[in-house]
Design an enzyme around this catalytic site. Structure first.
Site, mmCIF file in Angstrom:
data_model
loop_
_atom_site.group_PDB
_atom_site.id
_atom_site.type_symbol
_atom_site.label_atom_id
_atom_site.label_comp_id
_atom_site.label_asym_id
_atom_site.label_seq_id
_atom_site.Cartn_x
_atom_site.Cartn_y
_atom_site.Cartn_z
ATOM 1 N N GLU A 331 0.801 -1.222 0.000
ATOM 2 C CA GLU A 331 0.000 0.000 0.000
ATOM 3 C C GLU A 331 0.839 1.279 0.000
ATOM 4 O O GLU A 331 0.553 2.206 0.755
ATOM 5 C CB GLU A 331 -0.921 0.016 1.225
ATOM 6 C CG GLU A 331 -1.867 -1.149 1.265
ATOM 7 C CD GLU A 331 -2.723 -1.182 2.519
ATOM 8 O OE1 GLU A 331 -3.914 -1.411 2.406
ATOM 9 O OE2 GLU A 331 -2.171 -0.992 3.626
HETATM 10 C C1 NGO Z 1 -3.900 -4.788 4.713
HETATM 11 C C2 NGO Z 1 -2.943 -3.671 5.065
HETATM 12 C C3 NGO Z 1 -2.694 -3.585 6.571
HETATM 13 C C4 NGO Z 1 -4.000 -3.657 7.349
HETATM 14 C C5 NGO Z 1 -4.723 -4.934 6.972
HETATM 15 C C6 NGO Z 1 -6.039 -5.045 7.695
HETATM 16 C C7 NGO Z 1 -1.808 -5.406 4.167
HETATM 17 C C8 NGO Z 1 -0.744 -6.241 3.624
HETATM 18 N N1 NGO Z 1 -1.741 -4.103 4.373
HETATM 19 O O1 NGO Z 1 -3.001 -5.897 4.543
HETATM 20 O O2 NGO Z 1 -2.026 -2.378 6.853
HETATM 21 O O3 NGO Z 1 -3.719 -3.668 8.720
HETATM 22 O O4 NGO Z 1 -4.959 -5.013 5.584
HETATM 23 O O5 NGO Z 1 -6.757 -6.192 7.364
#
Ligand code: NGO
Length: 519
Positions: A331
């Site tokens: 992200e």
């Molecule tokens: C995503 C995000 C995390 C969140 C999570 C919550 C990934 C790899 N990045 O997973 O920052 O905490 O969802 O479900």
């Protein structure tokens, strides 16, 4: 008083019947115990009319290398039996752990376990294999063996011959200690709980926007300032190097290798708040205690960024006996695609330079990583072109599809904790998928294994962790360990039901899914 001949016949018949029933019940219970092991072993043969009971005179014997594992087993058994169970390197009856004579099929982590009338023998080629065998032995004993106070016996193991080894080399659990901080004791308890199911990696998500949880000597503010809060604004916390190394050693003794994660270039607000020079504009943002994602980025164009990363990875690698170091990479919405690639191209070699193999959330596949890098798939689809291309080039892929393996997803809309952006994950949903052919272009050989991530935006306590992990984690463990030919929901849910009384005995707070008929 005289008993009439008729009455005595009835009494004798009744006694006989009771005797028969209890023998039949015992046989049934024994069969149930043999069939209730999770993960399902490769091969289990019941030996009828044979059993072994642990008694006050039972000894635990282990060859030199196996005494550590033997002592851990004795610790569990002594609590609930109250027996002395001395550990020695003698030979004889009782429980015997042997590092020679195992069938070579068991490989590096497997074992053979045999229960005869005079004892239990576990054979393996490594202490990891012995440890796994002792976890199976725990599950072959009655649930009360897991109690922390003395129970009344018998403590009987049904006659059996087991040959067992894992399908995948990597069976993992991830704990996010950044969103909410969990002290070493809570992490150690989680290690105990996952090790029972032969999970052999614990990935610690050590840094995120809300907190930096590991002491780094060359950048001390990361922990002391960046670790000073958490989601919701509580006091947060961090592990000193001594505490961290203690967790790593505790886990290693239980065949669990710790994989530390430092997330970058996004999810870095705690670091950016701790050191102004890491920001492109030279201004440190405030600490963050909310739950948004995607707003922070290290400054990709500054040299100091790579000095920082070099220092952090060097210090972290020095505390990491295991082969893997996780660099996050998810992200990075505040980093352009070109910057992301340029950034990763500089970071991958730093991990290699310190002797580790990089794991990254599968976003790293877009940066065309070297084949040593392991993308961890966390999507909700069954195809991803960058990941399948990486697998095609030879990268191994770790399977954590968010709609199957994320332990922070709610079970149902009524689940008080967790999130649901990837869907609701009831026990069956979490169990019914095949990590060896789930993602197109990522077959059995490209899959390194499975991992269940537990993100902690809504998770605050040890009990919360347990509620989300149990009963889903054992299902993931079985996907990682047991041959696909053993995959069977109907049989699995009975095995899982038998874990309920164990968790009760251990004080594990688990979700009583209505998909399971708990005893
Ligand atoms: C995503 C995000 C995390 C969140 C999570 C919550 C990934 C790899 N990045 O997973 O920052 O905490 O969802 O479900």
């Amino acid at each position: 008083m005289r008993t009439s001949p008729w009455l005595s016949r009835v009494l004798v018949a009744g006694l006989l019947l009771t005797g028969l029933t209890s023998a039949a019940t015992q046989a049934q219970a024994a069969a149930a115990q043999i069939d209730s092991v999770i993960p399902a072993p490769v091969s289990v043969q019941a030996v009828p009319n044979v059993s072994y009971s642990i008694t006050a005179s039972t000894q635990i014997r282990a060859q030199a290398g196996g005494t550590g594992v033997a002592t851990l087993l004795a610790d569990v058994l002594r609590r609930s039996t109250g027996f002395a169970l001395p550990v020695s390197d003698s030979t004889g009856d009782g429980v015997s752990l042997q590092l020679s004579g195992a069938d070579p099929q068991v490989g590096a982590e497997g074992y053979q376990l045999e229960v005869t009338a005079t004892g239990v023998t576990i054979k393996a080629t490594t202490t990891a294999g012995l440890f796994n065998g002792t976890q199976t032995l725990r599950e072959l004993l009655p649930a009360k063996i897991e109690a922390s106070t003395v129970q009344s016996g018998p403590f009987t193991v049904p006659g059996a011959k087991i040959l067992d080894y894992p399908r995948f080399a990597y069976r993992g659990a991830m704990l996010d200690v950044a969103r909410h901080f969990f002290p070493p004791d809570v992490v150690k308890r989680y290690v105990d709980e996952i090790a029972l199911y032969k999970v052999n990696y614990l990935h610690l998500h050590l840094t995120d926007d809300q907190g930096w949880r590991i002491a780094i000597d060359s950048w001390p503010n990361l922990a002391t300032y960046g670790g000073s809060t958490q989601v919701g604004g509580g006091p947060g916390g961090y592990y000193t190097k001594a505490q961290y190394s203690d967790i790593v050693a505790y886990a290693a003794a239980r065949n669990v290798t710790v994989v530390p994660e430092v997330d970058m270039p996004g999810h870095t607000n705690a670091a950016l708040a701790s050191y102004a020079q890491l920001n492109c504009n030279g201004v440190a943002p405030k600490l963050y205690t909310g739950t948004n994602v995607g707003f922070s980025s290290l400054c990709v164009s500054k040299d100091v960024t790579y000095q920082f990363i070099d220092d952090v990875i060097r210090e972290l690698a020095a505390m990491t006996p295991g082969p893997y170091l996780h660099i996050g990479g998810d992200e990075a919405s505040s980093t352009s695609a070109a910057d992301y690639k340029a950034f990763m191209a500089k970071v991958f070699p730093i991990v290699t330079k310190y002797g580790k193999r990089a794991v990254g959330w599968h976003d790293v596949a877009k940066a065309t990583p070297p084949t040593s890098v392991i993308p961890q798939f966390w999507g909700t689809t069954t195809s991803d072109s960058a990941v399948s291309a990486a697998a095609g080039r030879g990268n191994k892929v770790l399977q954590s599809p968010a709609n199957k393996a994320y332990l922070d997803m709610k079970y149902t809309s009524g689940t008080p904790l967790g999130q649901d952006w990837a869907g609701k994950i009831e026990v069956r949903t979490g169990y019914d998928w095949n990590p060896g052919n789930y993602l197109s272009g990522v077959g059995e050989n490209a899959a390194m294994g499975v991992e269940g991530p537990l993100w902690t935006e809504t998770i605050r306590t040890r009990q919360d962790i347990e509620f989300m992990a149990f009963p889903r984690l054992p299902g993931l463990a079985e996907l990682g360990w047991s041959p696909w030919s053993k995959h069977n929901w109907t049989a699995y849910k009975q095995r899982l039901a038998a874990q309920g009384p164990r968790w009760q005995a251990m004080g594990v707070n688990f979700y009583r899914s209505t998909q399971i008929t708990w005893p």
